[in-house]
Design an enzyme around this catalytic site. Sequence first.
Site, short mmCIF file in Angstrom:
data_model
loop_
_atom_site.label_atom_id
_atom_site.label_comp_id
_atom_site.label_asym_id
_atom_site.label_seq_id
_atom_site.Cartn_x
_atom_site.Cartn_y
_atom_site.Cartn_z
N ASP A 116 0.81 -1.22 0.00
CA ASP A 116 0.00 0.00 0.00
C ASP A 116 0.85 1.28 0.00
OD1 ASP A 116 -1.93 -1.98 0.51
OD2 ASP A 116 -1.88 -1.59 2.67
N GLU A 134 -11.17 -1.38 -3.15
CA GLU A 134 -10.45 -0.68 -2.09
C GLU A 134 -9.36 0.20 -2.70
OE1 GLU A 134 -9.12 -4.11 0.01
OE2 GLU A 134 -7.46 -4.53 -1.37
#
Length: 326
Positions: free
Chosen positions: A39, A209
């Site tokens: 991420d 997401e």
Amino acid sequence: MRTSNLLLCLVFFTSAIFAQQKAAQKTSGNPIFPGWYADPEGAIFGREYWVYPTYSAKYKEQVFMDAFSSKDLINWTKHPNILQNKDVKWADKAMWAPSITKKDNKYYLFFGANDIQNNDELGGIGVAVSNKPEGPFIDHIGKPLIDKFHNGAQPIDQYIFNDKDGQYYLYYGGWKHCNVVKLSDDFKSVVPFPDGSTYKEITPENYVEGPFMFMRNGKYYFMWSEGGWTGPNYFVAYAIADSPIGPFKRIDRILKQDTAIATGAGHNSVIQNPKTKEYYILYHRRPLGETNGNHRVTCIEKMEFDENGYIKPVQITFEGVGASKL
């Protein structure tokens, strides 16, 4: 004790070998730094590139965040423990997906914590603040900024975006729903939109997401991840809009795995060198042969556009990108 010392020597030896390889190469290589990190949020502060990733491990081990800085995208310096759960009284585990911005000579780090599954659990999206990009960061509010499910969106995977008029927006959401909220000037609360709504759902087709936003030539490029993060079918797709709140109509998928290089490529951010105007996409992927879902590494590729402003498909590589100084 001997086993512990042996492990320490092995870690040191591996890091030394990685550093030697970096010194000899002319490109960043992928991954860009050692360790299990996912991420990645890219940022530019002064004449340095910064990357703020998730420490990719079991949820109960995700109790801190590290950062990395570079002057050329090739050589990276690690800044450990910039934020720790001991400095956030409500955070217990699963500290995820940091997003950072600089405002009024302070650095604000937005993060998710605790992976809450319902509105009765403590956790959600928090804000930490520091005087330096390498921290240490401390809790800015003393409680989560967003601690409930709104429009079905799990409060995780936040991205802080500063619009051209100076308004800050926060895009966030897991469980296949995405919201955008307007932030107060002090980043301690969300404020209503002109129509009176507070949590505005902007979920595009196939969204799962990892939302991200950037502007180019007056257009808003909204990006997100599709598929499952633990498996091979993880991708990055995008939309283009005229407004920071959309509507966002899905255009195409632009980042995916290559089974000859790595699997599970997704959860991205984008940075641009202000001098060369070149764009780079940061993302994580899983090395070939890895079956552990948490074994993810941070990578970088050049990102280009066609004559109509659409993002060209990104080819993942082992080479990464060439040197780029600010």
